[in-house]
Structure formats: structure tokens, C-alpha cells
Design a protein around this motif. Structure first.
Motif, PDB file in Angstrom:
ATOM      1  N   PHE A   1      42.890  39.170  39.804  1.00  0.00           N
ATOM      2  CA  PHE A   1      43.592  39.065  40.709  1.00  0.00           C
ATOM      3  C   PHE A   1      42.887  38.840  41.682  1.00  0.00           C
ATOM      4  O   PHE A   1      42.866  37.941  42.944  1.00  0.00           O
ATOM      5  CB  PHE A   1      44.822  39.939  40.927  1.00  0.00           C
ATOM      6  N   THR A   2      41.784  38.887  41.420  1.00  0.00           N
ATOM      7  CA  THR A   2      40.976  39.530  43.795  1.00  0.00           C
ATOM      8  C   THR A   2      39.410  38.716  43.223  1.00  0.00           C
ATOM      9  O   THR A   2      38.616  39.774  42.531  1.00  0.00           O
ATOM     10  CB  THR A   2      41.431  40.724  44.037  1.00  0.00           C
ATOM     11  N   GLU A   3      39.094  38.612  43.881  1.00  0.00           N
ATOM     12  CA  GLU A   3      37.812  38.564  44.375  1.00  0.00           C
ATOM     13  C   GLU A   3      36.488  39.935  43.842  1.00  0.00           C
ATOM     14  O   GLU A   3      36.069  40.045  43.577  1.00  0.00           O
ATOM     15  CB  GLU A   3      36.443  37.297  45.646  1.00  0.00           C
ATOM     16  N   LEU A   4      36.909  40.794  44.542  1.00  0.00           N
ATOM     17  CA  LEU A   4      36.050  41.687  44.536  1.00  0.00           C
ATOM     18  C   LEU A   4      36.422  42.751  43.089  1.00  0.00           C
ATOM     19  O   LEU A   4      35.511  43.161  42.584  1.00  0.00           O
ATOM     20  CB  LEU A   4      37.233  42.796  44.847  1.00  0.00           C
ATOM     21  N   ALA A   5      37.765  42.601  42.334  1.00  0.00           N
ATOM     22  CA  ALA A   5      38.051  42.701  41.049  1.00  0.00           C
ATOM     23  C   ALA A   5      36.962  41.883  40.733  1.00  0.00           C
ATOM     24  O   ALA A   5      36.713  42.728  39.950  1.00  0.00           O
ATOM     25  CB  ALA A   5      39.720  42.572  40.619  1.00  0.00           C
TER      26      ALA A   5
END
Length: 119
Positions: free
Chosen positions: A61-65
Motif C-alpha cells: 500500500f505504500t512506497e515505503l512498504a
């Protein structure tokens, strides 16, 4: 919970997620439960079966993930190639990868930098 421990309540579900590759899979769990470890292990197991990196999709769901997953996949593959079985894969690969699994893992580890990437 973090890294799965022997005898954890969801060990069967984790092994299924790591080894059942004939279907898509949704990994849903709370924060800190080990989702990224399971997803990284699943991707590594797919690579070990000879699935082309371009044929594997993992959605976060996120670029960090996505960045964390990319790093974890690379780490798991590197560990397997070096003959070490990461904790999250011990239930699925108790004796380590077979020779047939080690060859595609080594190719994935040595391949171009796009073996895994975030979109």
C-alpha cells in the motif's frame, strides 16, 4: 510477533502462504505480525521454483512498504544462496533449498538489479 516462532498459532497458514503457488494470495494481518517476512519468503520460494522475476507481482500500500519488501526479498535470496535458511522459511525449507531450487536462486541473486523492484 515479528519473526515466526516454532509452534506459533498461524504456522500452518504461513507455510501455506510460502508454498502454495498455484493461486494468488492475500496476506492480511496486523502491524508487526510478520506480513513482510511471509511475502518476502513467498517471492523467494517462487524464485526458487524458477519463476521469472518479471512474472511475480507483490502489491503493497505504500512506497515505503514496497522498498522494505524489496530489501527483504534480496536479503532472503542472499541468505538462501549462502546456505542459510532465514527463520521465516525454516518451516517450509527445513533442510534448506534443494539443488534444483538453489540454481534459480543463485541466478536471481546474480541477475540484473531489476530482480525485484518497486513500481
Amino acid at each position: 510477533m515479528g519473526v515466526p516462532q516454532p509452534g506459533v498459532a498461524d504456522e500452518t497458514a504461513r507455510v501455506t502462504a510460502l508454498t502454495s503457488h498455484g493461486r494468488s494470495l492475500l496476506v492480511e494481518a496486523g502491524a508487526g505480525s510478520g506480513k513482510t517476512a511471509v511475502m518476502a519468503g513467498r517471492v523467494a520460494m517462487l524464485l526458487a521454483e524458477g519463476v521469472a522475476p518479471k512474472a511475480i507481482a507483490a502489491v503493497t500500500f505504500t512506497e515505503l512498504a514496497a522498498s522494505e519488501l524489496l530489501l527483504r526479498v534480496r536479503t532472503v535470496v542472499t541468505e538462501l544462496v549462502a546456505g542459510r535458511v532465514p527463520t521465516e522459511l525454516r518451516a517450509a525449507l527445513p533442510g534448506g533449498p534443494s539443488g534444483a531450487q538453489s540454481r534459480p536462486l543463485a541466478a536471481a541473486a546474480a541477475g540484473p538489479g531489476d530482480t525485484t523492484r518497486s513500481a
